[in-house]
Motif scaffolding. Sequence first.
Motif, mmCIF file in Angstrom:
data_model
loop_
_atom_site.group_PDB
_atom_site.id
_atom_site.type_symbol
_atom_site.label_atom_id
_atom_site.label_comp_id
_atom_site.label_asym_id
_atom_site.label_seq_id
_atom_site.Cartn_x
_atom_site.Cartn_y
_atom_site.Cartn_z
ATOM 1 N N GLY A 157 5.929 13.388 0.494
ATOM 2 C CA GLY A 157 6.610 12.309 1.202
ATOM 3 C C GLY A 157 5.876 11.005 0.975
ATOM 4 N N ILE A 158 6.620 9.927 0.716
ATOM 5 C CA ILE A 158 6.018 8.634 0.362
ATOM 6 C C ILE A 158 6.415 7.595 1.397
ATOM 7 C CG2 ILE A 158 5.802 6.863 -1.422
ATOM 8 C CD1 ILE A 158 6.837 8.977 -3.432
ATOM 9 N N ALA A 159 5.420 6.850 1.882
ATOM 10 C CA ALA A 159 5.673 5.716 2.767
ATOM 11 C C ALA A 159 4.938 4.502 2.210
ATOM 12 C CB ALA A 159 5.204 6.019 4.190
ATOM 13 N N SER A 216 5.829 9.202 6.250
ATOM 14 C CA SER A 216 5.656 10.042 5.057
ATOM 15 C C SER A 216 5.868 11.513 5.419
ATOM 16 C CB SER A 216 4.267 9.830 4.451
ATOM 17 O OG SER A 216 3.251 10.207 5.363
ATOM 18 N N ASP A 217 5.529 11.879 6.655
ATOM 19 C CA ASP A 217 5.761 13.237 7.130
ATOM 20 C C ASP A 217 7.262 13.529 7.211
ATOM 21 O OD1 ASP A 217 4.450 15.654 8.165
ATOM 22 O OD2 ASP A 217 5.474 15.185 10.037
ATOM 23 N N VAL A 218 8.027 12.567 7.699
ATOM 24 C CA VAL A 218 9.486 12.721 7.767
ATOM 25 C C VAL A 218 10.061 12.893 6.368
ATOM 26 C CG1 VAL A 218 11.636 11.520 8.327
ATOM 27 C CG2 VAL A 218 9.723 11.469 9.941
ATOM 28 N N ALA A 219 9.583 12.081 5.422
ATOM 29 C CA ALA A 219 10.073 12.188 4.044
ATOM 30 C C ALA A 219 9.689 13.530 3.426
ATOM 31 C CB ALA A 219 9.517 11.038 3.210
ATOM 32 N N MET A 220 8.486 13.990 3.731
ATOM 33 C CA MET A 220 8.028 15.267 3.166
ATOM 34 C C MET A 220 8.873 16.420 3.685
ATOM 35 S SD MET A 220 6.015 18.114 4.079
ATOM 36 C CE MET A 220 4.881 17.580 5.354
ATOM 37 N N VAL A 233 0.864 -1.182 0.000
ATOM 38 C CA VAL A 233 0.000 0.000 0.000
ATOM 39 C C VAL A 233 0.899 1.230 0.000
ATOM 40 C CG1 VAL A 233 -1.740 1.324 1.278
ATOM 41 C CG2 VAL A 233 -1.865 -1.178 1.221
ATOM 42 N N GLY A 234 0.538 2.215 -0.812
ATOM 43 C CA GLY A 234 1.306 3.458 -0.845
ATOM 44 C C GLY A 234 0.541 4.606 -0.203
ATOM 45 N N LEU A 235 1.247 5.413 0.605
ATOM 46 C CA LEU A 235 0.650 6.594 1.225
ATOM 47 C C LEU A 235 1.507 7.805 0.875
ATOM 48 C CD1 LEU A 235 -1.670 7.417 3.259
ATOM 49 C CD2 LEU A 235 0.130 7.536 4.970
ATOM 50 N N LEU A 236 0.905 8.792 0.218
ATOM 51 C CA LEU A 236 1.613 10.008 -0.184
ATOM 52 C C LEU A 236 1.096 11.178 0.637
ATOM 53 C CD1 LEU A 236 1.904 8.039 -2.667
ATOM 54 C CD2 LEU A 236 1.936 10.077 -4.104
ATOM 55 N N LEU A 237 1.983 11.832 1.378
ATOM 56 C CA LEU A 237 1.639 13.045 2.117
ATOM 57 C C LEU A 237 2.074 14.249 1.280
ATOM 58 C CD1 LEU A 237 0.524 14.370 4.675
ATOM 59 C CD2 LEU A 237 2.813 14.235 5.657
ATOM 60 N N ILE A 238 1.106 15.072 0.895
ATOM 61 C CA ILE A 238 1.348 16.189 -0.024
ATOM 62 C C ILE A 238 1.143 17.494 0.737
ATOM 63 C CG2 ILE A 238 0.637 17.237 -2.209
ATOM 64 C CD1 ILE A 238 -0.718 14.384 -2.755
ATOM 65 N N ASP A 239 2.192 18.288 0.862
ATOM 66 C CA ASP A 239 2.120 19.553 1.586
ATOM 67 C C ASP A 239 2.474 20.685 0.618
ATOM 68 O OD1 ASP A 239 2.099 20.722 4.580
ATOM 69 O OD2 ASP A 239 3.605 21.784 3.390
ATOM 70 N N LEU A 240 1.586 21.681 0.525
ATOM 71 C CA LEU A 240 1.833 22.801 -0.390
ATOM 72 C C LEU A 240 2.960 23.678 0.146
ATOM 73 C CD1 LEU A 240 -1.820 23.860 -1.325
ATOM 74 C CD2 LEU A 240 -0.347 22.139 -2.381
ATOM 75 N N ASP A 241 3.818 24.131 -0.759
ATOM 76 C CA ASP A 241 4.956 24.966 -0.376
ATOM 77 C C ASP A 241 4.531 26.435 -0.339
ATOM 78 O OD1 ASP A 241 6.579 22.686 -0.392
ATOM 79 O OD2 ASP A 241 6.999 22.920 -2.537
ATOM 80 N N ARG A 242 4.878 27.106 0.730
ATOM 81 C CA ARG A 242 4.662 28.552 0.886
ATOM 82 C C ARG A 242 3.200 28.957 0.682
ATOM 83 N NH1 ARG A 242 9.397 27.951 -2.091
ATOM 84 N NH2 ARG A 242 11.285 28.530 -0.934
ATOM 85 N N GLY A 271 14.894 21.998 -0.526
ATOM 86 C CA GLY A 271 14.517 22.939 -1.568
ATOM 87 C C GLY A 271 13.085 22.871 -2.043
ATOM 88 N N ARG A 272 12.297 21.924 -1.574
ATOM 89 C CA ARG A 272 10.871 21.816 -1.908
ATOM 90 C C ARG A 272 10.647 21.383 -3.363
ATOM 91 N NH1 ARG A 272 11.375 26.273 1.564
ATOM 92 N NH2 ARG A 272 10.028 26.175 3.408
ATOM 93 N N ASN A 273 9.340 21.290 -3.727
ATOM 94 C CA ASN A 273 8.890 20.971 -5.093
ATOM 95 C C ASN A 273 9.514 19.677 -5.601
ATOM 96 O OD1 ASN A 273 7.445 21.291 -7.461
ATOM 97 N ND2 ASN A 273 9.040 22.518 -8.441
ATOM 98 N N ALA A 274 9.408 18.621 -4.784
ATOM 99 C CA ALA A 274 9.941 17.312 -5.173
ATOM 100 C C ALA A 274 9.240 16.252 -4.333
ATOM 101 C CB ALA A 274 11.458 17.262 -4.979
ATOM 102 N N ALA A 275 9.593 14.984 -4.598
ATOM 103 C CA ALA A 275 9.042 13.870 -3.825
ATOM 104 C C ALA A 275 10.192 13.028 -3.309
ATOM 105 C CB ALA A 275 8.104 13.031 -4.691
ATOM 106 N N ALA A 276 9.968 12.385 -2.168
ATOM 107 C CA ALA A 276 11.012 11.545 -1.592
ATOM 108 C C ALA A 276 10.375 10.343 -0.914
ATOM 109 C CB ALA A 276 11.850 12.329 -0.587
ATOM 110 N N LEU A 277 11.020 9.191 -1.058
ATOM 111 C CA LEU A 277 10.610 7.984 -0.347
ATOM 112 C C LEU A 277 11.192 8.007 1.055
ATOM 113 C CD1 LEU A 277 11.270 5.453 -3.217
ATOM 114 C CD2 LEU A 277 9.065 5.704 -2.066
ATOM 115 N N TYR A 278 10.440 7.482 1.980
ATOM 116 C CA TYR A 278 10.967 7.366 3.339
ATOM 117 C C TYR A 278 12.055 6.297 3.364
ATOM 118 C CZ TYR A 278 11.359 6.038 8.216
ATOM 119 O OH TYR A 278 11.844 5.728 9.449
#
Length: 734
Positions: A399-401, A417-421, A287-296, A428-435
């Motif tokens: 952030g992806i978990a 996913s919060d840690v990855a985000m 299962v994939g969980l993506l935490l998406i946080d808007l920048d600024r 630098g923001r505007n990207a995605a990262a796996l935990y």
Amino acid sequence: MLLVDDDEVNLLLTASALRSRDFEVSVAHGGQQALDMMAQSAPDIIVLDAMMPEMDGFETCRRLRELPGFESTPVLMLTGLDDEASINLAYQVGATDFFVKSPQWSLLSGRLRYLLRSSRTRIELERSKAKLARAQDLARMGSFEWQQQRGFHLAAEALRVFGRGPAERLDFIGVMRMVPHEERVLFLRLLRDVLAHNSVLVTDLAVTLQDGRQRVVHIEAEPEFNEQGNANGYTGVMQDVTDRRQAEDRIRQLAHFDALTGLPNRRQLIWRVERAIEQARRGSHEVGLLLIDLDRFKIINDTLGHQAGDELLVEVGRRLRACVRHSDQVMEGMLETVGGRSHRSLEAVGRLGGDEFVALLPEIADERDAERVAGRVLEALREPIFISGQECFVTASVGIAIYPRDGLTMADLLRNSDVAMYAVKSQGRNAAALYTPQLAGQGREKLELESALHKALERGEIVLHYQPKIDVRGARMVGAEALMRWKRGDKLISPADFIPLAEETGLIVPLSEWAIKEAARQAKIWQLNFGFSDSIAVNLPSRMFERSDLVEHIHQCVSSYGVPHRSIQLEITENNLMKDLQKVIPALHRLNEVGVEISIDDFGTGYSSLAYLTTLPISEVKIDRTFVRDLGITPQSSAVVTAIIALARAMGLRVIAEGVETLRQMDVLHRLGCSLMQGFLFSKPLPPEEVELWLAQTVLPRKAPWIARADAEAQELRDIEPGNGTHRPQGGRR
């Protein structure tokens, strides 16, 4: 009673006999007179002689029944005729009963009383029926029955439920034609099962009325049985429950979906993730969980306003929804009954809160599937968004978990996913990262601290402690400095550990705004408790002085608690002051005009321009603790402190020394002419209630060693200058 007879003798005898039996009798000598009298008042019962000239009793009764309000008034026909034709005629023209003339007055009285009781019972029944009809009408409810012999019948109130009038006919087939085909098939199947088992029918039925309105009708019916115990039909009620159903749907919508974006809310997301994890555990997939946080996002919100911010969130939600196979409605039982792939209906994007969104992928082959979705999310946000005529660009950190690799529960996946985000944001923001476990190691504490700090203020975890400012000449408190603390669980986090982080993330602005308001509130409490009339100093970063609404914010804070503007003193460090001097000067002047004093903190550690200092609207300078620490040990420290005090006096400023921890430091400062101090010698920063306790137990009883030393020095001064009851302030003007 109205007694009608053309025979004077019979009229007199009958009236007399009935009056003696407690009847109130009015008399009429003919049918026309009786009708005229009834136009004026309505009797409870009417007694008519059948045989009268001009207009006999039968004609009078017929006309009587045509009068409004007399349709049900009991009428007893008195007749000397006992033939069957006269009796039938009496009933045909509307007589309630008949009585053959005789002197048996008790029998006549009994008959009349029976008719009155029957009339009253009928009236009560009619009233009850009218009330019931009104109640059913208000409740949009009506009764119906189905009998094997008589068929299907709807009461007038039930006809109204289907939008029909009381004179219209509506049979069972007509009702079924109003039901959509799919629901009709299900209802008829249920009905056959109910009839086969003689069970109770309870169901809701969607119908389309003649005018096109969609309604929901609730039906309840019970079987009826004959004398032999065989079922011979059903009786029941039906009610229009459309409004209730809509309200329930609305409540369900509010409980599970975000009111702004219409996306699943936190509660619905938690339910979906937990179900997805259950299905993944059974099916052995990921299962994939993506935490998406808007920048600024806060910049847009503050610049264009909250309404523009809401419009932005709605548009972002719409774009994110298109990035997955979003499904709004997922029924609890659907996951068990539809089949092996039913869990895919859990896939959705939801709003976690604020500017945070979550994308749930209930089945992925590997982490690359989640990364592809994250890429679609970032790509969807590249296009500009037009808000209030303004073109805005918004980016996101994702952030992806992955279950089960990065966690076995919803809480684990969300946390990781919060840690990855936040790792994306720090890079630098505007990207995605796996935990990865490496993220949890290096810098994990900072990331968790930053994540928790975002929510600390709204959770009430930020508090102010207060360090008293002391005038050692009189051994009294002359103000306090408000120092921020973070009460995280059982630990009290020092500002040195979170203030730099708050400045880095921009959270320092809401924290500072809260500190000003809280200090004003505390000033009011102390004013009421022990007459506090000095100021509470609040440390502000230079960016706060650049805000055009700073003066208005302070005004609102002090006004809401009814304290003067001078109750709040603002401190800015010397370095921050000189770094952004041109931007800060206008705010300093506006604050000075409304009565808010400015203090320069850490004075002597920066590179102040003396030319600027002579023109700035400041009221106080604070000698930095680095100079205070070596007082009485190195002559250089005494020289610097002496220079600062002399400079402050020359400019008409107060001077206060901070970080005073020993009696030696206090003595030297006092000798050099600085009597205003703060530091651990007097008190550490305390919660507000402990400040009051400190005053009561230390200052007022004058028990502390520094008070004794101050008293001794004061006595020496009095000995040197006899008769001098006052002395000039040596710490600058107040």
